[in-house]
Motif scaffolding. Structure first.
Motif, mmCIF file in Angstrom:
data_model
loop_
_atom_site.group_PDB
_atom_site.id
_atom_site.type_symbol
_atom_site.label_atom_id
_atom_site.label_comp_id
_atom_site.label_asym_id
_atom_site.label_seq_id
_atom_site.Cartn_x
_atom_site.Cartn_y
_atom_site.Cartn_z
ATOM 1 N N MET A 176 -15.958 -17.616 25.224
ATOM 2 C CA MET A 176 -17.226 -18.309 25.202
ATOM 3 C C MET A 176 -17.201 -19.306 24.061
ATOM 4 S SD MET A 176 -21.004 -16.766 24.600
ATOM 5 C CE MET A 176 -21.758 -16.893 26.191
ATOM 6 N N ASN A 177 -17.748 -20.465 24.297
ATOM 7 C CA ASN A 177 -17.806 -21.502 23.301
ATOM 8 C C ASN A 177 -18.859 -21.128 22.262
ATOM 9 O OD1 ASN A 177 -17.359 -23.859 22.008
ATOM 10 N ND2 ASN A 177 -17.964 -25.180 23.714
ATOM 11 N N LEU A 178 -18.457 -21.103 21.008
ATOM 12 C CA LEU A 178 -19.368 -20.628 19.966
ATOM 13 C C LEU A 178 -20.364 -21.686 19.510
ATOM 14 C CD1 LEU A 178 -17.077 -18.436 17.723
ATOM 15 C CD2 LEU A 178 -18.845 -17.701 19.279
ATOM 16 N N GLU A 179 -20.199 -22.950 19.907
ATOM 17 C CA GLU A 179 -21.145 -23.971 19.476
ATOM 18 C C GLU A 179 -22.475 -23.847 20.209
ATOM 19 O OE1 GLU A 179 -18.056 -25.511 20.722
ATOM 20 O OE2 GLU A 179 -17.110 -25.405 18.777
ATOM 21 N N LYS A 180 -22.442 -23.351 21.443
ATOM 22 C CA LYS A 180 -23.649 -23.294 22.265
ATOM 23 C C LYS A 180 -24.129 -21.860 22.406
ATOM 24 C CE LYS A 180 -22.076 -27.156 25.040
ATOM 25 N NZ LYS A 180 -21.695 -27.586 26.383
ATOM 26 N N LEU A 236 -18.139 -12.622 14.536
ATOM 27 C CA LEU A 236 -17.709 -14.005 14.736
ATOM 28 C C LEU A 236 -18.885 -14.924 15.048
ATOM 29 C CD1 LEU A 236 -14.384 -13.574 16.751
ATOM 30 C CD2 LEU A 236 -14.662 -14.255 14.366
ATOM 31 N N VAL A 237 -19.832 -14.450 15.837
ATOM 32 C CA VAL A 237 -21.005 -15.272 16.153
ATOM 33 C C VAL A 237 -21.860 -15.490 14.916
ATOM 34 C CG1 VAL A 237 -23.179 -15.288 17.446
ATOM 35 C CG2 VAL A 237 -21.075 -14.708 18.602
ATOM 36 N N ILE A 238 -22.005 -14.463 14.089
ATOM 37 C CA ILE A 238 -22.779 -14.623 12.846
ATOM 38 C C ILE A 238 -22.085 -15.603 11.907
ATOM 39 C CG2 ILE A 238 -23.543 -13.413 10.759
ATOM 40 C CD1 ILE A 238 -24.123 -10.980 12.565
ATOM 41 N N ILE A 239 -20.777 -15.499 11.776
ATOM 42 C CA ILE A 239 -20.027 -16.436 10.930
ATOM 43 C C ILE A 239 -20.152 -17.847 11.491
ATOM 44 C CG2 ILE A 239 -17.696 -17.112 10.210
ATOM 45 C CD1 ILE A 239 -17.066 -14.133 9.962
ATOM 46 N N SER A 240 -20.091 -17.976 12.799
ATOM 47 C CA SER A 240 -20.223 -19.289 13.418
ATOM 48 C C SER A 240 -21.605 -19.882 13.192
ATOM 49 C CB SER A 240 -19.951 -19.182 14.922
ATOM 50 O OG SER A 240 -20.280 -20.376 15.568
ATOM 51 N N SER A 241 -22.620 -19.046 13.249
ATOM 52 C CA SER A 241 -23.971 -19.582 13.038
ATOM 53 C C SER A 241 -24.233 -19.912 11.574
ATOM 54 C CB SER A 241 -25.021 -18.607 13.561
ATOM 55 O OG SER A 241 -24.963 -17.402 12.854
ATOM 56 N N ILE A 242 -23.559 -19.235 10.660
ATOM 57 C CA ILE A 242 -23.757 -19.525 9.239
ATOM 58 C C ILE A 242 -22.948 -20.752 8.814
ATOM 59 C CG2 ILE A 242 -23.310 -18.682 6.897
ATOM 60 C CD1 ILE A 242 -23.976 -15.874 7.924
ATOM 61 N N PHE A 243 -21.657 -20.767 9.139
ATOM 62 C CA PHE A 243 -20.783 -21.827 8.634
ATOM 63 C C PHE A 243 -20.548 -22.958 9.623
ATOM 64 C CE2 PHE A 243 -19.330 -18.038 6.248
ATOM 65 C CZ PHE A 243 -19.689 -18.472 4.994
ATOM 66 N N ASN A 261 -15.780 -23.802 13.898
ATOM 67 C CA ASN A 261 -15.950 -23.413 15.297
ATOM 68 C C ASN A 261 -14.624 -23.386 16.053
ATOM 69 O OD1 ASN A 261 -18.720 -22.978 15.233
ATOM 70 N ND2 ASN A 261 -19.147 -25.150 15.495
ATOM 71 N N ASN A 262 -13.731 -24.331 15.763
ATOM 72 C CA ASN A 262 -12.427 -24.333 16.428
ATOM 73 C C ASN A 262 -11.596 -23.116 16.040
ATOM 74 O OD1 ASN A 262 -12.994 -26.700 17.761
ATOM 75 N ND2 ASN A 262 -11.989 -27.995 16.236
ATOM 76 N N SER A 263 -11.587 -22.766 14.760
ATOM 77 C CA SER A 263 -10.802 -21.597 14.333
ATOM 78 C C SER A 263 -11.425 -20.305 14.868
ATOM 79 C CB SER A 263 -10.675 -21.555 12.820
ATOM 80 O OG SER A 263 -11.939 -21.386 12.232
ATOM 81 N N LEU A 264 -12.761 -20.237 14.925
ATOM 82 C CA LEU A 264 -13.400 -19.048 15.477
ATOM 83 C C LEU A 264 -13.188 -18.949 16.980
ATOM 84 C CD1 LEU A 264 -16.733 -18.876 13.468
ATOM 85 C CD2 LEU A 264 -14.724 -17.436 13.235
ATOM 86 N N ASN A 265 -13.135 -20.079 17.670
ATOM 87 C CA ASN A 265 -12.823 -20.058 19.109
ATOM 88 C C ASN A 265 -11.406 -19.557 19.361
ATOM 89 O OD1 ASN A 265 -15.275 -20.831 20.196
ATOM 90 N ND2 ASN A 265 -14.813 -23.019 20.026
ATOM 91 N N ARG A 266 -10.458 -19.946 18.485
ATOM 92 C CA ARG A 266 -9.095 -19.433 18.612
ATOM 93 C C ARG A 266 -9.051 -17.936 18.345
ATOM 94 N NH1 ARG A 266 -7.679 -24.226 15.789
ATOM 95 N NH2 ARG A 266 -7.538 -22.986 13.894
ATOM 96 N N CYS A 267 -9.798 -17.483 17.338
ATOM 97 C CA CYS A 267 -9.869 -16.040 17.048
ATOM 98 C C CYS A 267 -10.482 -15.281 18.217
ATOM 99 C CB CYS A 267 -10.689 -15.781 15.794
ATOM 100 S SG CYS A 267 -9.935 -16.298 14.264
#
Length: 153
Positions: free
Chosen positions: A1-5, A63-70, A79-85
């Protein structure tokens, strides 16, 4: 899932599924000591299945919390590194779940054979063995296709 949206929706879905998995773990754990030992063949792989899914969803929540914070203010590197993770986590989880499903399928097959022999239903035993062999053939064929696809990438 794309973490930006849809970070909030993802977080809610992961939390709800974690709650359901934890309820399943609790129910199976309570039944574990009260069941007949034949049913342990099914409950133990199911318990491992729920534990694995709970751990994976917990990591996805982090990962979603980290994505929403940073990941705010067009910070695409996070977001790209979290999507790879997330992709690596999903790929690893897929293979673990296939192993657990194979163990669960084997447990159900053993219980089926024991039941058929105990009740002296040999025609049903022969039919079920054919069905189990067909299911294993399909399962391993899918696994081989997935491994070939993974090697090509």
């Amino acid at each position: 899932m794309n973490l930006e949206k849809h970070r909030g929706l993802s977080l809610i879905i992961y939390l709800l599924s974690n709650v359901f998995y934890i309820i399943g773990i609790f129910i199976i754990y309570k039944f574990l000591f009260n069941l007949h030992y034949y049913y342990l063949f099914v409950t133990i792989p199911t318990l491992f299945l729920f534990i694995t899914l709970t751990i994976v969803n917990f990591i996805k929540i982090i990962l979603v919390i980290i994505s929403s914070i940073f990941g705010r203010n067009d910070n695409s590197e996070v977001n790209n590194s979290l999507n790879r993770c997330l992709a690596y986590l999903n790929r690893t989880c897929k293979y673990v779940l296939i192993g657990i499903f194979t163990a669960l399928l084997t447990s159900i097959m053993v219980l089926d054979v024991i039941f058929c022999v105990r009740k002296e239903m040999y025609l049903l035993l022969s039919l079920s063995i054919v069905v189990w062999i067909l299911l294993y053939y399909i399962l391993f064929r899918v696994i081989v296709k997935m491994i070939r696809k993974e090697i090509r990438l």
